[in-house]
Write a protein that holds these residues in place. Structure first.
Motif, PDB file in Angstrom:
ATOM      1  N   GLU A   1      29.870  30.186  45.197  1.00 29.76           N
ATOM      2  CA  GLU A   1      29.294  28.854  45.423  1.00 29.76           C
ATOM      3  C   GLU A   1      27.934  28.826  44.753  1.00 29.76           C
ATOM      4  O   GLU A   1      27.258  29.852  44.656  1.00 29.76           O
ATOM      5  CB  GLU A   1      29.098  28.582  46.918  1.00 29.76           C
ATOM      6  N   LEU A   2      27.543  27.608  44.366  1.00 28.88           N
ATOM      7  CA  LEU A   2      26.266  27.492  43.665  1.00 28.88           C
ATOM      8  C   LEU A   2      25.695  26.119  43.949  1.00 28.88           C
ATOM      9  O   LEU A   2      26.407  25.118  43.793  1.00 28.88           O
ATOM     10  CB  LEU A   2      26.521  27.656  42.158  1.00 28.88           C
ATOM     11  N   HIS A   3      24.475  26.054  44.423  1.00 28.70           N
ATOM     12  CA  HIS A   3      23.863  24.730  44.548  1.00 28.70           C
ATOM     13  C   HIS A   3      22.339  24.792  44.393  1.00 28.70           C
ATOM     14  O   HIS A   3      21.730  25.855  44.497  1.00 28.70           O
ATOM     15  CB  HIS A   3      24.253  24.079  45.877  1.00 28.70           C
ATOM     16  N   THR A   4      21.786  23.631  44.106  1.00 27.95           N
ATOM     17  CA  THR A   4      20.339  23.512  43.986  1.00 27.95           C
ATOM     18  C   THR A   4      19.847  22.745  45.198  1.00 27.95           C
ATOM     19  O   THR A   4      20.372  21.672  45.505  1.00 27.95           O
ATOM     20  CB  THR A   4      19.976  22.740  42.699  1.00 27.95           C
ATOM     21  N   ASP A   5      18.877  23.296  45.911  1.00 27.24           N
ATOM     22  CA  ASP A   5      18.444  22.615  47.134  1.00 27.24           C
ATOM     23  C   ASP A   5      17.363  21.583  46.838  1.00 27.24           C
ATOM     24  O   ASP A   5      16.997  21.354  45.682  1.00 27.24           O
ATOM     25  CB  ASP A   5      18.023  23.637  48.210  1.00 27.24           C
TER      26      ASP A   5
ATOM     27  N   ARG B   1      27.222  31.036  36.886  1.00 29.89           N
ATOM     28  CA  ARG B   1      28.345  30.271  37.443  1.00 29.89           C
ATOM     29  C   ARG B   1      29.649  31.073  37.451  1.00 29.89           C
ATOM     30  O   ARG B   1      30.368  31.079  38.460  1.00 29.89           O
ATOM     31  CB  ARG B   1      28.508  28.933  36.712  1.00 29.89           C
TER      32      ARG B   1
ATOM     33  N   LEU C   1      17.640  27.466  43.185  1.00 34.49           N
ATOM     34  CA  LEU C   1      19.038  27.644  42.807  1.00 34.49           C
ATOM     35  C   LEU C   1      19.596  28.736  43.721  1.00 34.49           C
ATOM     36  O   LEU C   1      19.100  29.864  43.725  1.00 34.49           O
ATOM     37  CB  LEU C   1      19.113  28.076  41.340  1.00 34.49           C
TER      38      LEU C   1
ATOM     39  N   THR D   1      21.900  28.692  35.801  1.00 35.41           N
ATOM     40  CA  THR D   1      23.127  28.110  36.355  1.00 35.41           C
ATOM     41  C   THR D   1      24.308  28.429  35.440  1.00 35.41           C
ATOM     42  O   THR D   1      25.362  28.888  35.886  1.00 35.41           O
ATOM     43  CB  THR D   1      22.956  26.576  36.502  1.00 35.41           C
TER      44      THR D   1
END
Lengths: 350, 355, 346
Positions: free
Chosen positions: C38-42, C33, C47, C29
């Motif tokens: 966009e960046l997210h953890t489900d 970044r 990731l 991350t």
């Protein structure tokens, strides 16, 4: 140096049995500040002597072998992989997925891999992979490998010292660097004790090949008493109960035909008196330790055997308790200083 | 010595009768060959033949064993068949159909009990020797219980190679004889030792070494090869020169001796091979454990079909052995020290072992 | 610019057993970044990074898994020794004599064996079974061990990367930190099409993370970046070696989980040839990768797998050739750059 630090240094040395020479000078350097004289013989046995203060001093020889099991290169394949054979009692089960140092023209990193589980059949997984089927990968092509490695070069395990709970430590070389650490500690303790007799402490070679270094050491020092420090099997779930000496419960004192009965009785009494924890180690056979060689060296040397319990012997994770190493040294040092055998010399029959 | 004399000499030593403990005939063949080449010859209590070429330098012991494997009669049955045990490493499979000869010239054939489910059951105690006798009484006029016999295997030269019985280790003996007869110039005191009872536990070399107390020693013996179809793995071939032993089950050769041999071979441009023998031992094993320890190594002759009546060596390899031994006994101290400082054996390079 | 090789080494030092990938995810991350939009953890822990394209085009998913094989403590036995099971495929025979770190506090421990001196003839022949192995953390007894370790704690291999031989790297977890490092590096670039960079979880226990990640992304194309089996060692029949070290990244035609999209594979081969990048085809059909899950998402995804050959995977001492790692990075990058050509063809 603290005991755990010196044991770490000792375990970091590489001294594959029969090719220990490179480690000799470093062991000599550790002995140096703790004794009157250090010498190394042609085989690599390292002797540290401390003069006795008595009027008719005798000689006590304390040995612990410093060689370790390893491998020797027997062939270099065109693909660059190395074939090898065992030096000492290697368990084939302990070799896959392990790191090594190949002592070629220069030391080289090597790894013995394993077939990925995706390619291993269930049937195969049941069997131990024989040593002949394993190879060392040094990451070079055949031509490059042949420039760097020769048949006959030795190979040592490359494994760091692991410090665990309760003063326990693991390394590939605890058999018998823990014994050598006990020698260092014995020398350190002897500095603070008066001892009438000359003491020769010997870190010996080629034990794993059949007690060969001890044969030379016993001959050249001609001692009146021998104390051998080695490891014995500690407690493990799947080992026979009579071959288990729990870790951390003290030095194991051997009883049996190969050790001197009177000297052994004395050392047990001393341990009781001084409240040094100990365990009794009944040994009906020759023990396979240097005590077996010392006992029948020259005209015969009264010998006792002190063992440090060690789990998983002859693997990369030989595990000992530092408390046991310390206890072993205390018992050896006090025994030498007390010299009980002298007063009783007349009265003992054995 | 020209080639044909050399081969003849090897053959005459190899063909002598000499199972372990009965090496007298071999000694009698060798001893006259040394006359005029050494200063002193003696035979010790066990029967080792020790020839000395005096010198003011280091005492160097070279040892080759005279004894060969054989069989020992343990029982004679009423029909005159001999039952026997082994003297040294005798394979039942190699023995079937072979001829054996006793010291008195009696010859017999080795056979086995034919009522056997599988040849896997073949063991020496299910085998016998037929010397042509028809009764125990008759057999006893020819041999006695306790007599030893050796396998017959005449010496033949073929394409630069020699096939014979007992090249283990008469080839080594021949190398020492050839070396002594070259009378190499050296400061060192050289002991040419022809030992007894190697095949039954390296016994002769033990007492010989004690008597000599050399500064350094070499065993000269045969070794296995890995160059035949589907051989077990061993990086030694016949015809590629003598081997410098690294280890066998009786010894890990002293690194100083190994490096001295290597530098001698390199300087004299003698092709050589390194030998790691995983099973089997040599006289070096008992020599190096003498007294406080003697730096010891070994030079070996690559040999096919070991412990059979048809052992095979290469004449060139054996010449290489002689030349290497000559260089070894002539080398001064400097060649050894030079090698020690080079640290090429990896003994001085411990840091890499740390982690 | 990222140094992909240094990143690889750094990632192999981190521990991330399947379902326990936090350390790897946290580091990745941080690393990516700055490059992504966009960046997210489900919910499963994947990731997922999004990088908007400069033009239009299909959605392309790049995927590499963060997890590695590990062990789980399942029972605290007498003498304070720990029984365990494997998380992911590990040959129990390779566990003897290894060093591990146990639990969140990373307690040092070792896996021992009955010494050779005490083994019976049968012991010497028969492999030790998983149920007979224990982790020893030096506990005095069961009670002390229970205070130090909880059931379900992970044990991970404690091995540091080593560079050796001719351009070789030994490290644990090359499968698939090699893919992670390449993927992170690729995300620095901006492409004409939308790119989803997915660092997935739980590949080793059944390609589980990739299932949810690809459902969320619903890509048109996916390229899976892997570390794959290689057993080019002597006495192995050549057709069973799977891949060769030093012959470039391996492309999968078929394995137990997927049959790759042939036009995409051919396109990658074409790219390799045009750029003089070595490549090879994986020869064995064993194993499976996230590609299987991704391909089956939604209406289906065109997938291909590109992998760095790794000797001794699923052991603590896997080995790759730096040339292969570098070639995979270059091949993936070159492929992505001309991928729009392929969109035109189909």
């Amino acid at each position: 140096m603290e005991l755990n630090d010196s044991l770490k240094v000792l375990c970091g040395l590489s001294a594959v049995t029969g090719r220990e020479k490179g480690a000799a000078s470093q062991i000599a350097a550790l002995f140096e500040p703790l004794c009157d004289e250090v010498r190394t013989d042609a085989f690599g046995n390292v002797y540290a002597s401390c003069r006795g203060e008595g009027r008719n001093p005798r000689t006590v020889l304390v040995t612990a072998h410093y060689d370790e099991i390893g491998l020797v290169v027997t062939g270099i394949e065109d693909s660059g992989f190395l074939r090898f054979a065992a030096m000492g009692g290697i368990d084939a089960k302990t070799l896959p997925a392990q790191e090594f140092t190949v002592f070629g023209r220069e030391p080289l990193y090597g790894v013995i891999g394993a077939k990925p589980p995706h390619l291993v059949s269930a049937e195969e997984m049941e069997k131990v992979i024989p040593i002949d089927d394993l190879r060392i990968d040094i990451g070079y092509s055949g031509d490059e490998a042949k420039k760097r490695v020769r048949v006959g070069d030795v190979v040592g395990f490359r494994f760091p010292v692991i410090e665990m709970k309760n003063n326990r430590m693991a390394s590939n070389a605890m058999d018998n660097r823990s014994g050598v650490a006990a020698l260092l500690e014995t020398l350190r303790l002897l500095k603070g004790l008066r001892h009438d007799d000359h003491v020769v402490v010997a870190a010996t070679v080629q034990e794993e090949l059949g007690l060969r270094g001890a044969v030379a050491a016993a001959f050249s020092t001609a001692p009146d008493l021998g104390i051998v420090v080695d490891v014995c099997h500690a407690d493990m779930p799947d080992a026979p109960p009579d071959d288990q000496f729990p870790l951390g419960k003290g030095v194991a004192i051997a009883i049996g035909p190969i050790v001197h009965p009177a000297r052994t009785k004395e050392v047990i009494e001393l341990a009781k008196r001084e409240r040094i924890p100990y365990q009794l180690d009944p040994e009906p056979g020759d023990t396979g330790t240097e005590a077996a060689a010392l006992q029948v060296a020259r005209e015969g040397i009264p010998t006792i055997l002190l063992s440090i319990p060690c789990r998983y012997m002859h693997s990369t994770v030989e595990t000992i308790s530092l408390d046991d190493v310390r206890g072993t040294a205390q018992l050896a040092a006090r025994f030498i200083a007390a010299g009980p055998w002298k007063e009783k010399e007349g009265g003992t029959t054995c | 010595m020209n080639d044909s004399n050399f081969v003849e000499m090897i053959a005459s030593i190899a063909q002598a009768f000499g199972p372990s403990g009965n090496e007298r005939n071999v000694r009698e063949v060798i001893e006259p060959m040394l006359s005029g080449c050494v200063d002193e010859v003696r035979v010790d209590a066990l029967g080792n033949l020790i020839a000395v070429k005096k010198g003011a330098g280091k005492k160097i012991m070279l040892a080759a064993h005279m004894d060969e494997i054989g069989v020992l009669v343990t029982f004679i049955d009423e029909k005159g068949f001999l039952r026997f045990g082994n003297v040294g490493g005798v394979s039942p499979f190699i023995s079937v159909g072979m001829r054996v000869i006793f010291e008195n010239g009696t010859v017999g054939t080795v056979w086995y009990e034919e009522k056997m489910d599988s040849m896997k059951e073949l063991k020496l105690d299910r085998m016998f020797i037929d010397i042509g006798a028809v009764s125990r009484e008759e057999a006893e006029t020819m041999v006695c219980v306790g007599d030893m016999a050796v396998f017959c295997g005449e010496a033949v030269e073929t394409n630069g190679r020699i096939i014979s019985k007992a090249l283990d280790d008469r080839a080594g003996c021949a190398a020492l004889v050839a070396l002594a007869r070259m009378m190499p110039e050296t400061e060192n005191e050289v002991y040419y030792v022809f030992t007894v009872q190697e095949e039954v536990g390296l016994r002769g070399a033990r007492t010989a070494a004690w008597g000599i107390m050399p500064d350094m020693a070499l065993a000269v013996d045969v070794t296995d090869v890995g160059d035949m179809p589907e051989s077990h793995h061993m990086a030694v071939s016949i015809g590629k020169g003598p081997t410098i032993k690294i280890k066998d089950s009786s010894i890990v050769c002293h690194p100083d001796v190994v490096s001295r041999l290597r530098s001698c071979a390199e300087k004299a441009e003698i092709p050589f091979q390194y030998e790691v023998l995983t099973a089997g031992g040599t006289d070096a094993g008992s020599i190096h454990l003498t007294a406080g320890g003697i730096p010891t190594g070994a030079v070996s002759i690559p040999t096919r079909f070991l412990h059979s009546p048809s052992e095979m060596i290469s004449v060139e390899d054996l010449k290489g052995v002689v030349n290497l031994l000559a260089a070894f006994i002539q080398a001064g101290e400097e060649s050894q020290e030079e090698d020690l400082s080079s640290g090429q054996d990896g003994e001085d390079t411990n840091d890499a072992g740390e982690n | 610019m990222l140094n992909p090789y240094e990143l690889l080494k750094e990632l192999t030092r981190l521990h991330g057993g399947s379902g326990d990938e936090d350390a790897v995810r946290d580091r990745l991350t941080e690393v990516i970044r700055p490059f992504v939009d966009e960046l997210h953890t489900d919910a499963t822990g994947n990731l997922i990074a999004f990088k908007k394209g400069t033009g239009s085009g299909p959605r392309v998913m790049l995927s590499a898994h963060m997890d590695e094989v590990s062990l789980m403590i399942t029972h605290i036995a007498d003498m304070g020794l720990l029984r365990f099971r494997t998380v992911g495929g590990i040959d129990p025979r390779i566990l003897i004599g290894k060093r591990v770190l146990v639990g969140p506090d990373r307690l040092p421990g070792v896996i021992g064996t009955k010494p050779i001196h005490l083994q019976t003839a049968a012991d010497r022949k028969n492999a030790t079974k998983l149920k007979d192995l224990r982790i020893d953390i030096g506990a005095n007894d069961k009670t002390q061990a229970e205070n130090l370790v909880k059931l379900g704690d992970r044990a991970v291999f404690d091995y540091e990367p080593v560079e050796f031989g001719d351009n070789k790297l030994m490290a644990k977890g090359l499968d698939d930190r090699a893919g992670c490092a390449v993927l992170a590096w690729l995300l620095q670039e901006r492409y004409t099409f939308d790119v989803y960079g997915c660092f997935t979880v739980q590949e080793e226990i059944g390609l589980r993370g990739a299932k949810t990640a690809s459902f969320a992304v619903m890509p048109d194309y996916a390229i899976i970046l892997e570390g794959t089996t290689c057993y080019d060692v002597p006495d192995t029949k050549e057709h069973l070696m799977s891949t060769w070290l030093g012959k470039g990244p391996a492309l999968t035609i078929m394995d137990r989980a997927v049959i790759s999209n042939r036009p995409l594979v051919d396109f990658i081969v074409e790219t390799a040839r045009q750029n003089g990048i070595p490549y090879q085809f994986k020869q064995t059909l064993s194993g499976g990768t996230d590609a299987g899950r991704i391909q089956g998402s939604g209406e289906g995804v065109k997938v291909a797998t590109m992998a760095v050959p790794c000797r001794y995977i699923h052991t603590p001492v896997s080995v790759l050739d730096r040339g292969d790692f570098d070639a995979m990075r270059r091949l993936a990058s070159a492929t992505l750059k001309r991928l729009p050509e392929l969109f035109g063809r189909t």
